[in-house]
Design a protein around this motif. Structure first.
Motif, PDB file in Angstrom:
ATOM      1  N   UNK A  80     -12.491  84.525 -10.216  1.00  0.00           N
ATOM      2  CA  UNK A  80     -13.006  84.626 -11.576  1.00  0.00           C
ATOM      3  C   UNK A  80     -14.183  83.684 -11.788  1.00  0.00           C
ATOM      4  N   UNK A  81     -14.130  82.511 -11.187  1.00  0.00           N
ATOM      5  CA  UNK A  81     -15.184  81.507 -11.323  1.00  0.00           C
ATOM      6  C   UNK A  81     -16.328  81.714 -10.338  1.00  0.00           C
ATOM      7  N   UNK A  82     -16.220  82.728  -9.477  1.00  0.00           N
ATOM      8  CA  UNK A  82     -17.231  82.980  -8.444  1.00  0.00           C
ATOM      9  C   UNK A  82     -17.448  81.725  -7.605  1.00  0.00           C
ATOM     10  N   UNK A  83     -16.349  81.083  -7.249  1.00  0.00           N
ATOM     11  CA  UNK A  83     -16.380  79.886  -6.424  1.00  0.00           C
ATOM     12  C   UNK A  83     -15.623  80.140  -5.135  1.00  0.00           C
ATOM     13  N   UNK A  84     -16.116  79.577  -4.058  1.00  0.00           N
ATOM     14  CA  UNK A  84     -15.504  79.731  -2.749  1.00  0.00           C
ATOM     15  C   UNK A  84     -14.747  78.447  -2.408  1.00  0.00           C
ATOM     16  N   UNK A  85     -13.440  78.512  -2.173  1.00  0.00           N
ATOM     17  CA  UNK A  85     -12.690  77.286  -1.879  1.00  0.00           C
ATOM     18  C   UNK A  85     -13.147  76.578  -0.616  1.00  0.00           C
ATOM     19  N   UNK A  86     -13.850  77.287   0.264  1.00  0.00           N
ATOM     20  CA  UNK A  86     -14.316  76.690   1.513  1.00  0.00           C
ATOM     21  C   UNK A  86     -15.788  76.258   1.458  1.00  0.00           C
ATOM     22  N   UNK A  87     -16.425  76.434   0.293  1.00  0.00           N
ATOM     23  CA  UNK A  87     -17.847  76.062   0.148  1.00  0.00           C
ATOM     24  C   UNK A  87     -18.043  75.209  -1.100  1.00  0.00           C
ATOM     25  N   UNK A  88     -17.916  73.896  -0.984  1.00  0.00           N
ATOM     26  CA  UNK A  88     -18.057  73.013  -2.136  1.00  0.00           C
ATOM     27  C   UNK A  88     -19.372  73.160  -2.883  1.00  0.00           C
ATOM     28  N   UNK A  89     -20.423  73.662  -2.215  1.00  0.00           N
ATOM     29  CA  UNK A  89     -21.692  73.828  -2.925  1.00  0.00           C
ATOM     30  C   UNK A  89     -21.561  74.835  -4.067  1.00  0.00           C
ATOM     31  N   UNK A  90     -20.604  75.768  -3.964  1.00  0.00           N
ATOM     32  CA  UNK A  90     -20.416  76.758  -5.037  1.00  0.00           C
ATOM     33  C   UNK A  90     -19.668  76.184  -6.233  1.00  0.00           C
ATOM     34  N   UNK A  91     -19.119  74.974  -6.087  1.00  0.00           N
ATOM     35  CA  UNK A  91     -18.346  74.385  -7.177  1.00  0.00           C
ATOM     36  C   UNK A  91     -19.240  73.728  -8.231  1.00  0.00           C
ATOM     37  N   UNK A  92     -20.520  73.496  -7.877  1.00  0.00           N
ATOM     38  CA  UNK A  92     -21.391  72.701  -8.736  1.00  0.00           C
ATOM     39  C   UNK A  92     -22.713  73.402  -9.030  1.00  0.00           C
ATOM     40  N   UNK A  93     -22.705  74.704  -9.004  1.00  0.00           N
ATOM     41  CA  UNK A  93     -23.952  75.430  -9.249  1.00  0.00           C
ATOM     42  C   UNK A  93     -24.461  75.187 -10.666  1.00  0.00           C
ATOM     43  N   UNK A  94     -25.793  75.090 -10.803  1.00  0.00           N
ATOM     44  CA  UNK A  94     -26.398  74.844 -12.113  1.00  0.00           C
ATOM     45  C   UNK A  94     -26.178  76.037 -13.036  1.00  0.00           C
ATOM     46  N   UNK A  95     -26.048  75.765 -14.305  1.00  0.00           N
ATOM     47  CA  UNK A  95     -25.874  76.813 -15.307  1.00  0.00           C
ATOM     48  C   UNK A  95     -26.364  76.291 -16.647  1.00  0.00           C
ATOM     49  N   UNK A  96     -26.640  77.196 -17.559  1.00  0.00           N
ATOM     50  CA  UNK A  96     -27.030  76.816 -18.911  1.00  0.00           C
ATOM     51  C   UNK A  96     -25.771  76.652 -19.758  1.00  0.00           C
ATOM     52  N   UNK A  97     -25.856  75.725 -20.717  1.00  0.00           N
ATOM     53  CA  UNK A  97     -24.700  75.429 -21.558  1.00  0.00           C
ATOM     54  C   UNK A  97     -24.889  76.063 -22.934  1.00  0.00           C
ATOM     55  N   UNK A  98     -23.861  76.727 -23.408  1.00  0.00           N
ATOM     56  CA  UNK A  98     -23.910  77.310 -24.752  1.00  0.00           C
ATOM     57  C   UNK A  98     -23.795  76.245 -25.832  1.00  0.00           C
TER      58      UNK A  98
END
Length: 343
Positions: free
Chosen positions: A76-94
């Protein structure tokens, strides 16, 4: 300003509430005398719950069920448990709140089938029957948590510190300065084994045990939801949780979420609680049914924002409910024919 209208719960025990979050009762849960036999908790567990304000139910759901829910959270979070770089991707805040929720690791999914499978699990339900001494319950429509190490854009340094009010590290869920203290119960199901450095739930059971004496001696102008205590006298503890364990706590237990200081561990859980059913509160009941049926974001808590990237209503359909699940939602009455029609 007039007091909010109180609704009587659909129970032979006099629980009253205006919002389905906090309840007024003749007896505090810590002083409750059981009228029903314990279903899940042992007498020792129940006594500890009343003394220290929390209880752990081992394997409330299976490890396999917890693992499936954890896999869903990652997806759901589009995060890969084996790729920590996907845990901190930049995003805009509402909003600032949106950023804070990201730091805390909240997953804005509320109605997926796997989430409902936990909610309508018999052992989970029976545990809440034990603590409320009440069978007619509604389940909270809450979310998941997936909290990687608190660094980069998930660092708690991004959240402004305050001297009073809510503190993620330690707080009460109710206003503890009120003359009549409201009742509230919350819970989490661990989706994976959690070590101390991964953070997660922490609490102050000794403060709960001595709460009335401490409150009597506390200053009149003290913070109503943030305790200020000597950590040596009132130590904070982190209960050990394994995948599938259910932890239930009393709203008068000072608690919080410790930061994740591990190197690459991820704390994960499902927030899940049950409260006495307010079947006479038609507006609340219908809003709950609408949220399940149409996957609208639940409105009972202002911090529930829905996913910013792709709302869950665009991802999957309504969950299938069991007979128990329909009663826990409110689409079926606990007492059919007693003035509350089924939908």
């Amino acid at each position: 300003m007039p007091a909010p209208y109180l609704y009587r719960a659909a129970s032979d025990i006099p629980y009253f509430s205006s919002d389905g979050e906090t309840y007024l009762a003749q007896t505090q849960l810590r002083d409750l005398k059981k009228t029903r036999e314990l279903r899940v908790l042992s007498q020792e567990q129940f006594d500890s719950w009343q003394t220290y304000g929390y209880v752990v139910v081992p394997e409330a759901i299976t490890r396999e069920a917890a693992g499936r829910l954890l896999d869903f959270a990652w997806d759901f979070q589009a995060m890969d448990p084996d790729r920590p770089d996907t845990w901190y991707e930049d995003r805009e805040w509402r909003s600032d709140l949106d950023r804070e929720l990201h730091v805390y690791g909240f997953v804005e999914a509320y109605q997926h089938q796997l989430i409902w499978d936990s909610r309508q699990n018999q052992r989970v339900y029976d545990a809440f029957v034990d603590v409320w001494d009440c069978e007619e319950l509604w389940v909270t429509l809450d979310r998941l948590n997936l909290n990687p190490p608190n660094i980069r854009n998930r660092s708690r340094e991004h959240i402004a510190t305050t001297d009073r009010g809510f503190d993620i590290n330690l707080h009460w869920d109710v206003d503890t300065t009120l003359g009549v203290l409201p009742q509230r119960v919350q819970g989490i199901i661990a989706l994976a084994d959690t070590s101390a450095e991964m953070g997660g739930f922490q609490c102050d059971p000794e403060l709960f045990r001595r709460f009335e004496k401490w409150r009597a001696l506390a200053p009149d102008d003290r913070d109503p939801i943030r305790p200020s205590v000597d950590p040596d006298e009132f130590p904070v503890v982190r209960p050990e949780l394994k995948a599938g364990d259910l932890l239930i706590w009393n709203g008068l237990l000072a608690h919080g979420v410790a930061p994740n200081t591990s190197e690459n561990g991820v704390r994960s859980c499902q927030y899940l609680s049950m409260m006495p059913a307010l079947e006479g509160h038609e507006e609340l009941r219908r809003s709950r049914i609408d949220s399940w049926q149409n996957l609208t974001t639940p409105g009972w808590n202002g911090t529930l924002l829905g996913d910013a990237h792709k709302h869950e209503s665009l991802r999957y359909g309504a969950a299938e409910l069991t007979e128990l699940g329909a009663k826990l939602l409110g689409s079926e009455s606990w007492h059919p024919g007693a003035g509350q029609r089924d939908l």
